[in-house]
Structures are given as structure tokens and as C-alpha cells.
Design a protein around this motif. Structure first.
Motif, short mmCIF file in Angstrom:
data_model
loop_
_atom_site.label_atom_id
_atom_site.label_comp_id
_atom_site.label_asym_id
_atom_site.label_seq_id
_atom_site.Cartn_x
_atom_site.Cartn_y
_atom_site.Cartn_z
N MET A 1 -13.09 5.42 1.67
CA MET A 1 -12.23 6.43 1.05
C MET A 1 -11.88 7.49 2.09
SD MET A 1 -13.07 9.16 -1.96
CE MET A 1 -13.84 10.27 -0.78
N GLY A 2 -10.61 7.82 2.20
CA GLY A 2 -10.18 8.86 3.14
C GLY A 2 -10.45 10.24 2.56
N ASP A 3 -10.42 11.27 3.42
CA ASP A 3 -10.63 12.66 2.97
C ASP A 3 -9.63 13.04 1.89
OD1 ASP A 3 -11.92 12.33 5.35
OD2 ASP A 3 -11.35 14.28 6.18
N ASP A 4 -8.47 12.41 1.91
CA ASP A 4 -7.40 12.73 0.95
C ASP A 4 -7.49 11.89 -0.33
OD1 ASP A 4 -6.80 10.27 1.96
OD2 ASP A 4 -4.73 10.73 2.53
N GLY A 5 -8.53 11.06 -0.45
CA GLY A 5 -8.70 10.26 -1.66
C GLY A 5 -8.04 8.90 -1.60
N HIS A 6 -7.44 8.54 -0.46
CA HIS A 6 -6.84 7.20 -0.38
C HIS A 6 -7.92 6.15 -0.23
CE1 HIS A 6 -7.03 7.29 4.15
NE2 HIS A 6 -7.12 5.99 3.99
N THR A 7 -7.58 4.95 -0.62
CA THR A 7 -8.41 3.79 -0.30
C THR A 7 -7.44 2.67 0.02
OG1 THR A 7 -10.26 2.41 -0.93
CG2 THR A 7 -8.63 2.85 -2.67
N LEU A 8 -7.92 1.59 0.67
CA LEU A 8 -7.00 0.58 1.18
C LEU A 8 -5.92 1.35 1.94
CD1 LEU A 8 -6.94 -1.30 -2.24
CD2 LEU A 8 -7.91 -2.29 -0.16
N SER A 9 -4.62 0.98 1.78
CA SER A 9 -3.56 1.86 2.30
C SER A 9 -2.81 2.46 1.11
CB SER A 9 -2.60 1.12 3.23
OG SER A 9 -3.19 0.91 4.48
#
Ligand SMILES: O=C(O)[C@H](O)[C@@H](O)[C@H](O)[C@H](O)COP(=O)(O)O
Length: 241
Positions: free
Chosen positions: A140-148
């Protein structure tokens, strides 16, 4: 959903390596092959390198595993930002996997063509099966993304395609990604997240109101499969546990 909290990233990687190794062996008692979706990003690197060493290098039946990727950055394989490249360097070049069982998202062709080709590979592979992958590893990215699946991008709402390519202006790069529906058909999804910089986002994703445009990781809710979050204490620090 099951939450597993470890002291720090090193302990987390140890726990996840043991968990994955047990899970693979358990699933392979009832079936001949195992499908494993690898994630990109930096967090899984330590996990991959543990899997490449004893005891896991020896006890995991590598020849029965088919590897796929959750997403890819459309940069050449030689580029160190390439997700497949990292997995080869740290894991796949070091264990006895069967080369034909490694299904990379190609970046030597256009992103749209690569996504279409990957979708074909997956549809053919899973044609008669109810569930898709045995295990999907996600970050999970800091911005809440997952996968792309990045906040505010139309791909977040994709319901038909299993694989999509799109241009990500923030990174001036094309991305190729599995979509939420195909991941939600998996038998087991495992998120790996560490660090205090992700604590507030993790709290919103797990405890907050559903808002997929803001926190695409919330979209991942396997229908008939298991969902596990493996996090360290720093990432868990904002949650009310
Ligand atoms: O290609 C990618 O960027 C990813 O697959 C992405 O979804 C990643 O898992 C998260 O950004 C977390 O990345 P980190 O582990 O580096 O924080």
C-alpha cells in the motif's frame, strides 16, 4: 479480515515468509500447482530475499509455482524501477522455478498491448476455475494506492477488464495493473505494510469510511477468499486496537 502485527519490518518479513511457506505447502496438498502474484515496491524485497534462502529455498516446491505480477511500471526490464526485475534479482534467479511458469507483464511492447496480452494469459489460465489466484501479495502506498490503482484515476472503477494500462501523470509513466475484480476473486490476498509514514493512511483504509477514489486499497475485499494485513507496529500505531 485478519490483522497481523509484528515488531518491525525484519520481524514482519520473517513472519510473512513462514506464513507463505506454510500456506503454499498446505494448498499444494490438494492441488498440483500454485499461483502466486508478486507485488512491486520496496517493502517485499526483504521477504523475497528470505524466501530465496534456507529453509524456504529448500522446502517450497518452486517447480509447482506459477508467478504473476500485480502491476508493472512501463520501463524496460533492465531499469531498476521494473517490478519484475526486482523479483528476479532477489528471488526468481535464485530458486529452482520453471522459466515457463513466470508470467511477467511485458514492457518491451506498448502498455495497452501488454495489458491485453496479460489479460489473455490470465483468462486462458483460469478459464474453468471459480477462483483466480491462490495468493496475491500487495503493498500500500502512502496515498492509499495498491497495485497501480491510484487515487482519483479511472482505473479504480474498472469492473470488466482484468488488466488495464494507463498513463500516470504524477510519475510521467505508463502503468499496467490488475484490476480490483480479478484480485477479489483470489483465494487469499495478503497486504504487507510498514512504517510510521503509512500509519494514518492505514487507519483510514482499515477503520475509515469507504471511499475508493481516495483510498483504492479499500477496494480489495476478496469475495470468497481470505484477506490478511501484515503490518509492523509503526504502521499500526494510529489504529484503535
Ligand atoms: O509498482 C508499484 O508501485 C506497486 O506495486 C505499488 O502498488 C506498491 O506496492 C506500493 O506503492 C507500496 O510500495 P512500497 O512497498 O515501496 O511502499
Amino acid at each position: 479480515m485478519e490483522l497481523h502485527i509484528a515488531k518491525d519490518p525484519a520481524q514482519l518479513s520473517e513472519n510473512v515468509a513462514a506464513w507463505i511457506s506454510n500456506y503454499i505447502q498446505e494448498v499444494l496438498q490438494d492441488q498440483e500447482k500454485f499461483t502466486f502474484v508478486l507485488s512491486g515496491g520496496s517493502t517485499p524485497k526483504q521477504l523475497y530475499s528470505l524466501l530465496a534462502k534456507p529453509p524456504y529455498a529448500e522446502i517450497i516446491p518452486w517447480e509447482k509455482i506459477h508467478f504473476f505480477w500485480g502491476d508493472e511500471r512501463a520501463v524496460p526490464f533492465e531499469d531498476e524501477r521494473n517490478n519484475a526485475r526486482m523479483a528476479f534479482d532477489v528471488l526468481l534467479d535464485k530458486v529452482p522455478v520453471i522459466p515457463e511458469n513466470i508470467h511477467v507483464m511485458r514492457t518491451d511492447i506498448g502498455p495497452e498491448q501488454s495489458a491485453a496480452e496479460y489479460e489473455q494469459i490470465l483468462r486462458k489460465y483460469f478459464k474453468d476455475e471459480e477462483l483466480t489466484f491462490d495468493l496475491v501479495l500487495l503493498g500500500m502506498g502512502d496515498d492509499g494506492h495498491t497495485l497501480s490503482l491510484f487515487p482519483g484515476m479511472p482505473v479504480v472503477h474498472e469492473e470488466e477488464a482484468w488488466v488495464k494500462a494507463f498513463f500516470l501523470p504524477a510519475q510521467d509513466m505508463y502503468r499496467i495493473t490488475l484490476t480490483a475484480p480479478v484480485v477479489n476473486d483470489a483465494a487469499c490476498v495478503l497486504f504487507l505494510t510498514t512504517g510510521a509514514n503509512k500509519a494514518l493512511t492505514l487507519k483510514s483504509v482499515i477503520e475509515g469510511t469507504f471511499d475508493a477514489d481516495k483510498f483504492p486499497s479499500q477496494l480489495i475485499r476478496p469475495q470468497d477468499g481470505e484477506l490478511h494485513w501484515f503490518v509492523d507496529e509503526a504502521a499500526a500505531s494510529a489504529m484503535e486496537l
